[in-house]
Design a protein around this motif. Structure first.
Motif, mmCIF file in Angstrom:
data_model
loop_
_atom_site.group_PDB
_atom_site.id
_atom_site.type_symbol
_atom_site.label_atom_id
_atom_site.label_comp_id
_atom_site.label_asym_id
_atom_site.label_seq_id
_atom_site.Cartn_x
_atom_site.Cartn_y
_atom_site.Cartn_z
ATOM 1 N N ALA A 22 13.074 48.537 46.328
ATOM 2 C CA ALA A 22 14.514 48.736 46.121
ATOM 3 C C ALA A 22 15.133 47.500 45.467
ATOM 4 C CB ALA A 22 15.197 49.044 47.447
ATOM 5 N N ALA A 23 14.748 46.319 45.941
ATOM 6 C CA ALA A 23 15.284 45.082 45.372
ATOM 7 C C ALA A 23 14.882 44.928 43.898
ATOM 8 C CB ALA A 23 14.803 43.879 46.177
ATOM 9 N N LYS A 26 16.938 47.378 41.793
ATOM 10 C CA LYS A 26 18.322 46.916 41.652
ATOM 11 C C LYS A 26 18.404 45.756 40.659
ATOM 12 C CE LYS A 26 20.137 48.250 46.152
ATOM 13 N NZ LYS A 26 20.668 47.757 47.425
ATOM 14 N N GLU A 27 17.428 44.870 40.721
ATOM 15 C CA GLU A 27 17.395 43.734 39.794
ATOM 16 C C GLU A 27 17.256 44.227 38.357
ATOM 17 O OE1 GLU A 27 17.503 40.067 38.126
ATOM 18 O OE2 GLU A 27 17.986 40.589 40.188
ATOM 19 N N ALA A 29 18.099 47.147 37.214
ATOM 20 C CA ALA A 29 19.325 47.858 36.847
ATOM 21 C C ALA A 29 20.446 46.881 36.514
ATOM 22 C CB ALA A 29 19.750 48.791 37.975
ATOM 23 N N SER A 30 20.509 45.755 37.228
ATOM 24 C CA SER A 30 21.590 44.792 36.989
ATOM 25 C C SER A 30 21.495 44.149 35.611
ATOM 26 C CB SER A 30 21.583 43.712 38.072
ATOM 27 O OG SER A 30 20.468 42.859 37.918
ATOM 28 N N ARG A 38 20.102 53.083 33.573
ATOM 29 C CA ARG A 38 20.535 52.213 34.670
ATOM 30 C C ARG A 38 20.820 53.038 35.926
ATOM 31 N NH1 ARG A 38 25.602 47.957 34.826
ATOM 32 N NH2 ARG A 38 25.350 47.451 37.001
ATOM 33 N N LEU A 42 19.145 52.817 39.686
ATOM 34 C CA LEU A 42 19.936 52.673 40.915
ATOM 35 C C LEU A 42 19.672 53.835 41.876
ATOM 36 C CD1 LEU A 42 23.298 51.368 39.436
ATOM 37 C CD2 LEU A 42 21.636 50.096 40.804
ATOM 38 N N ALA A 45 16.453 53.204 43.562
ATOM 39 C CA ALA A 45 16.617 52.149 44.574
ATOM 40 C C ALA A 45 17.221 52.731 45.845
ATOM 41 C CB ALA A 45 17.490 51.019 44.031
ATOM 42 N N ARG A 46 18.235 53.596 45.700
ATOM 43 C CA ARG A 46 18.841 54.222 46.878
ATOM 44 C C ARG A 46 17.827 55.099 47.614
ATOM 45 N NH1 ARG A 46 23.273 54.574 43.349
ATOM 46 N NH2 ARG A 46 22.747 56.711 42.767
ATOM 47 N N GLU A 49 15.641 52.930 49.664
ATOM 48 C CA GLU A 49 16.330 52.474 50.875
ATOM 49 C C GLU A 49 16.391 53.575 51.930
ATOM 50 O OE1 GLU A 49 19.981 51.168 49.128
ATOM 51 O OE2 GLU A 49 19.256 49.117 48.867
#
Length: 119
Positions: A22-23, A26-27, A29-30, A38, A42, A45-46, A49
Motif C-alpha cells: 500500500a505504501a 501511494k508513493e 501515485a503521489s 493515478r 490509489l 493501495a486502498r 489496506e
C-alpha cells in the motif's frame, strides 16, 4: 508426472507485506499527475489496506468476532439515530450550510449501509 510445488516460507506477516505494498502504491501515485492511472494506483493501495484489515478479522476467534459484529450493529443503530438528528438540525441552518450538512449526512449514511452489509 507433475513437478512438486515449490514452497516459500514467508519471513514477514501478511499484514506487513500488504502495508508495504500500500505504501509503495501511494508513493507511486503521489509522483504521477492526476488522471486514471493515478486513481488506479490509489484504488489498489486502498484495496491492499482493506485486505490487511480483513486478515485481522480472520485471526479473531469466533466468539470475539461475534462480539465485534454485535458492537458494530449497535454502533450502526447509534449512527443512524445521529444522522436523523443531524438532518433535523440542518433544517434550521442557512441553505448553503444545510446543503453541506446534508452531503455529509448522505456520505455517513452510505458508510453505515456498508457496515450493515458487512455485518
Amino acid at each position: 508426472m507433475s513437478q512438486p510445488r515449490q514452497r516459500m516460507k514467508q519471513t514477514r506477516s501478511l499484514e506487513e507485506r500488504m502495508a508495504e505494498q500500500a505504501a509503495k502504491l501511494k508513493e507511486q501515485a503521489s509522483q504521477m499527475p492526476a488522471g486514471a492511472e493515478r486513481e488506479s494506483l490509489l484504488r489498489r493501495a486502498r484495496i491492499a489496506e482493506v485486505d490487511m484489515h480483513l486478515s485481522d478479522w480472520g485471526s479473531v476467534p469466533r466468539p470475539a468476532a461475534a462480539e465485534m459484529i454485535q458492537s458494530s450493529l449497535e454502533l450502526l443503530v447509534k449512527i443512524q439515530a445521529d444522522l436523523t438528528e443531524l438532518r433535523q438540525l440542518a433544517l434550521e441552518l442557512p441553505p448553503a450550510t444545510a446543503g453541506i450538512v446534508e452531503m455529509f449526512a448522505d456520505q455517513m449514511e452510505a458508510y453505515a449501509r456498508l457496515i450493515d452489509q458487512i455485518a
